[in-house]
Enzyme design. Structure first.
Site, PDB file in Angstrom:
ATOM      1  N   ASP A 263      34.162   0.209  54.173  1.00 50.73           N
ATOM      2  CA  ASP A 263      33.109  -0.063  53.196  1.00 50.73           C
ATOM      3  C   ASP A 263      32.001   0.961  53.342  1.00 50.73           C
ATOM      4  OD1 ASP A 263      34.416  -2.334  52.429  1.00 50.73           O
ATOM      5  OD2 ASP A 263      33.352  -3.603  53.866  1.00 50.73           O
TER       6      ASP A 263
ATOM      7  N   ASP B  48      17.270  -0.866  53.857  1.00 46.76           N
ATOM      8  CA  ASP B  48      16.282  -1.294  52.833  1.00 46.76           C
ATOM      9  C   ASP B  48      16.990  -2.028  51.702  1.00 46.76           C
ATOM     10  OD1 ASP B  48      15.834   1.555  53.761  1.00 46.76           O
ATOM     11  OD2 ASP B  48      13.813   1.091  53.043  1.00 46.76           O
TER      12      ASP B  48
ATOM     13  N   GLU C 127       9.967  -3.251  45.957  1.00 43.79           N
ATOM     14  CA  GLU C 127       9.805  -1.803  46.117  1.00 43.79           C
ATOM     15  C   GLU C 127      11.092  -1.066  45.746  1.00 43.79           C
ATOM     16  OE1 GLU C 127       9.764  -0.223  50.112  1.00 43.79           O
ATOM     17  OE2 GLU C 127       8.316   1.297  49.546  1.00 43.79           O
ATOM     18  N   GLU C 128      12.220  -1.727  45.949  1.00 47.12           N
ATOM     19  CA  GLU C 128      13.508  -1.063  45.753  1.00 47.12           C
ATOM     20  C   GLU C 128      14.014  -1.090  44.313  1.00 47.12           C
ATOM     21  OE1 GLU C 128      14.768   0.769  48.065  1.00 47.12           O
ATOM     22  OE2 GLU C 128      13.332   0.105  49.569  1.00 47.12           O
TER      23      GLU C 128
ATOM     24  N   ASP D 248       8.208  -6.112  49.608  1.00 46.14           N
ATOM     25  CA  ASP D 248       8.707  -4.855  50.183  1.00 46.14           C
ATOM     26  C   ASP D 248       9.733  -5.315  51.226  1.00 46.14           C
ATOM     27  OD1 ASP D 248       9.217  -2.573  51.613  1.00 46.14           O
ATOM     28  OD2 ASP D 248       7.120  -2.086  52.037  1.00 46.14           O
TER      29      ASP D 248
ATOM     30  N   LEU E  62      11.806  -3.910  53.322  1.00 45.58           N
ATOM     31  CA  LEU E  62      11.741  -3.301  54.653  1.00 45.58           C
ATOM     32  C   LEU E  62      10.612  -2.276  54.638  1.00 45.58           C
ATOM     33  CD1 LEU E  62      13.544  -4.222  56.887  1.00 45.58           C
ATOM     34  CD2 LEU E  62      14.897  -2.172  56.604  1.00 45.58           C
ATOM     35  N   ASP E  63       9.590  -2.572  55.391  1.00 51.87           N
ATOM     36  CA  ASP E  63       8.426  -1.687  55.426  1.00 51.87           C
ATOM     37  C   ASP E  63       8.449  -0.868  56.714  1.00 51.87           C
ATOM     38  OD1 ASP E  63       5.618  -0.891  54.674  1.00 51.87           O
ATOM     39  OD2 ASP E  63       5.273  -1.833  56.624  1.00 51.87           O
TER      40      ASP E  63
ATOM     41  N   GLU F 167       2.577  -4.361  48.848  1.00 53.42           N
ATOM     42  CA  GLU F 167       2.158  -3.985  50.206  1.00 53.42           C
ATOM     43  C   GLU F 167       0.692  -4.385  50.441  1.00 53.42           C
ATOM     44  OE1 GLU F 167       5.002  -0.233  51.482  1.00 53.42           O
ATOM     45  OE2 GLU F 167       3.282   0.280  50.258  1.00 53.42           O
TER      46      GLU F 167
HETATM   47  P1  AHG Z   1       8.226   1.957  53.311  1.00 50.19           P
HETATM   48  O1  AHG Z   1       9.071   2.145  54.539  1.00 50.19           O
HETATM   49  O2  AHG Z   1       8.314   0.570  52.757  1.00 50.19           O
HETATM   50  O3  AHG Z   1       8.431   3.030  52.271  1.00 50.19           O
HETATM   51  O4  AHG Z   1       6.668   2.034  53.739  1.00 50.19           O
HETATM   52  C1  AHG Z   1       6.185   3.066  54.542  1.00 50.19           C
HETATM   53  C2  AHG Z   1       4.710   3.093  54.378  1.00 50.19           C
HETATM   54  C3  AHG Z   1       3.916   2.172  55.298  1.00 50.19           C
HETATM   55  O5  AHG Z   1       4.577   1.170  55.925  1.00 50.19           O
HETATM   56  C4  AHG Z   1       3.304   3.078  56.303  1.00 50.19           C
HETATM   57  O6  AHG Z   1       2.065   2.582  56.684  1.00 50.19           O
HETATM   58  C5  AHG Z   1       3.228   4.384  55.579  1.00 50.19           C
HETATM   59  O7  AHG Z   1       4.263   4.389  54.664  1.00 50.19           O
HETATM   60  C6  AHG Z   1       3.337   5.573  56.479  1.00 50.19           C
HETATM   61  O8  AHG Z   1       3.098   6.702  55.717  1.00 50.19           O
HETATM   62  P2  AHG Z   1       2.841   8.138  56.380  1.00 50.19           P
HETATM   63  O9  AHG Z   1       4.119   8.543  57.025  1.00 50.19           O
HETATM   64  O10 AHG Z   1       2.412   8.989  55.233  1.00 50.19           O
HETATM   65  O11 AHG Z   1       1.725   7.953  57.391  1.00 50.19           O
HETATM   66 MN    MN Z   2       6.390  -0.293  52.722  1.00 43.99          MN
HETATM   67 MN    MN Z   3      10.033  -0.473  52.071  1.00 47.98          MN
END
Ligand code: AHG
Ligand code: MN
Ligand code: MN
Length: 336
Positions: free
Chosen positions: A63, A69, A92-93, A115, A117-118, A274
Site C-alpha cells: 500500500d 497529516d 488545514e488539509e 489542524d 497534525l500541527d 490554529e
Molecule cells: P503545520 O505543521 O500544521 O503546517 O504547522 C506548522 C506551523 C506551526 O505549528 C509552527 O509554530 C510554525 O509552523 C513553525 O514555522 P517556522 O518553521 O516558520 O518557524
Molecule cells: Mn499547524
Molecule cells: Mn498541520
C-alpha cells in the site's frame, strides 16, 4: 489512590455547564477524543516506519504509505461522522470545507475546524506534534447543507476548542468556555484521564518562544521587544509546533510570537484552525492573545478558511508588555 476521572465521564459531568446542554456537544467531544487516540497510536509508530521495511513510500503490503497529516485528517473526519453531531468540517488539509452526512435522518448543529497534525515536520525527528480543534454552532438552517459562513465565524463565537499534544505523554486539553482542563492518555487502559484541572496560565513566565532566525525580517518594534526578552534573561524555547510551544507557555508562563515577516506579511499561522482555538484556550486560562498589530485575535473578522494572522499569545502581563513595545516603537498607527 485518587479516583480516576476519564475524559468521557468528565464531559458528561460537565454537560450541564454548556448553555445548550442536550448532549450533542458531549458526543462531539467524545468523537474527537476517539480520533485523538487513533492518531496517537499512529504517531507513536512513526519511528518504526523504516524498520518495518517501507521503501519509496510503500508499506510492506504494497500500500502507498500516507503522510501522517493526511492520515490524521482522514481519522478526524471519520470519527466526526460517528455521532452525526457535526454537519461539516474545515481542515488545514482541505482547500474547501467538507459537508458531513447526518446520521439516522439527524443533521448536526455544529461545525468543526481543525489542524490534524500541527508541527508535522517534527515527526521525522521524534519531536512533539499536536492536533488543534475548534467547534462552532452552525449559523445556517439545520435542514440545509452547511455553508462557508458557518466556518467564517469570529473566534468569539467558538463554543469549544482544544488541542492534543502527542509528546512524552499524550495530553488532551479543552475548554467549553468554563475553564480549561487537561487529560493525560493512560496507554495501559486506553483512556484520557483528568490530570490538570482548571488550568491557569501564570501572569508572567521565564520563556519566550519565537523563531529568532527570522529576527532581521521582523518589524523594528518586534525586534525591540525580542531584545527586551533577551535582556531580561528569558529563556528562548522554540519547538516549531505551535501546540507544543503554546503548551509550555500555558503551563509555565511566557509569550509565544509569530510576527509578520517579509515572506509572510500577514503572519504564517492560520486564523481559523490554529490561532483562534489556541487563543480561546489561553484566554480561558487567564492569558491574552493578540496580533502583533494589537487586535484581539478572537475578534478578527474571518474572510476565508485559510486566512493567516500574526500572533502574540501568553501570560497576560507579558502580552501587555509586548503591546507597550509595539505602541512605543511602531511607526505605523496601532489599533486599540
Ligand atoms: P503545520 O505543521 O500544521 O503546517 O504547522 C506548522 C506551523 C506551526 O505549528 C509552527 O509554530 C510554525 O509552523 C513553525 O514555522 P517556522 O518553521 O516558520 O518557524
Ligand atoms: Mn499547524
Ligand atoms: Mn498541520
Amino acid at each position: 489512590m485518587n479516583r480516576i476521572v476519564t475524559l468521557d465521564e468528565f464531559i458528561i459531568r460537565r454537560q450541564i455547564d454548556f448553555p445548550y446542554a442536550s448532549g450533542e456537544l458531549t458526543s462531539l467531544l467524545r468523537d474527537l477524543g476517539v480520533a485523538a487516540k487513533i492518531v496517537n497510536r499512529e504517531v507513536n509508530k512513526a519511528g518504526l516506519v523504516n524498520i518495518l521495511g517501507v521503501a519509496d513510500s510503500q508499506n510492506v503490503t504494497g500500500d502507498q504509505v500516507q503522510k501522517l497529516d493526511l492520515y490524521a485528517n482522514e481519522k478526524f473526519i471519520d470519527c466526526l461522522k460517528n455521532s452525526g453531531e457535526c454537519c461539516g468540517i474545515a481542515s488545514e488539509e482541505n482547500e474547501d470545507f467538507i459537508p458531513l452526512p447526518g446520521v439516522e435522518s439527524k443533521t448536526g448543529k455544529y461545525v468543526v475546524v481543525f489542524d490534524p497534525l500541527d508541527g508535522s515536520s517534527n515527526i521525522d525527528v521524534n519531536v512533539s506534534v499536536g492536533t488543534i480543534f475548534g467547534i462552532y454552532r452552525r449559523t445556517s438552517e439545520q435542514d440545509d447543507a452547511c455553508n462557508v459562513n458557518d466556518f467564517l465565524q469570529r473566534g468569539t463565537e467558538l463554543v469549544a476548542a482544544g488541542y492534543v499534544l502527542y509528546g512524552t505523554s499524550t495530553l488532551l486539553v479543552y475548554t467549553t468556555g468554563r475553564g480549561v482542563n487537561g487529560f493525560t492518555l493512560d496507554p495501559s487502559i486506553g483512556e484520557f484521564c483528568l490530570s490538570h484541572q482548571n488550568i491557569q496560565i501564570p501572569d508572567r513566565g521565564n520563556y519566550y518562544s519565537v523563531n529568532q532566525g527570522y529576527y532581521l525580517k521582523f518589524d523594528v518594534e518586534m525586534r525591540r521587544y525580542i531584545d527586551h526578552c533577551s535582556d531580561m534573561n528569558l529563556r528562548l524555547r522554540y519547538i516549531g509546533s505551535m501546540v507544543s510551544d503554546i503548551h509550555r507557555i500555558l503551563f509555565q508562563g511566557g509569550i509565544f510570537l509569530y510576527p509578520n515577516t517579509r515572506k509572510y506579511p500577514h503572519g504564517k499561522l492560520r486564523l481559523v484552525y490554529e490561532c483562534n482555538p489556541l487563543a480561546y484556550i489561553v484566554e480561558q486560562a487567564g492569558g491574552k492573545a493578540i496580533t502583533c498589530q494589537l487586535q484581539r485575535i478572537l475578534e478578527l473578522p474571518v474572510e476565508h478558511l485559510h486566512q493567516r494572522a500574526t500572533v502574540a499569545i501568553g501570560s497576560p502581563d507579558m502580552v501587555e508588555e509586548m503591546k507597550a513595545f509595539v505602541e512605543r516603537y511602531s511607526a505605523a498607527p496601532t489599533f486599540p
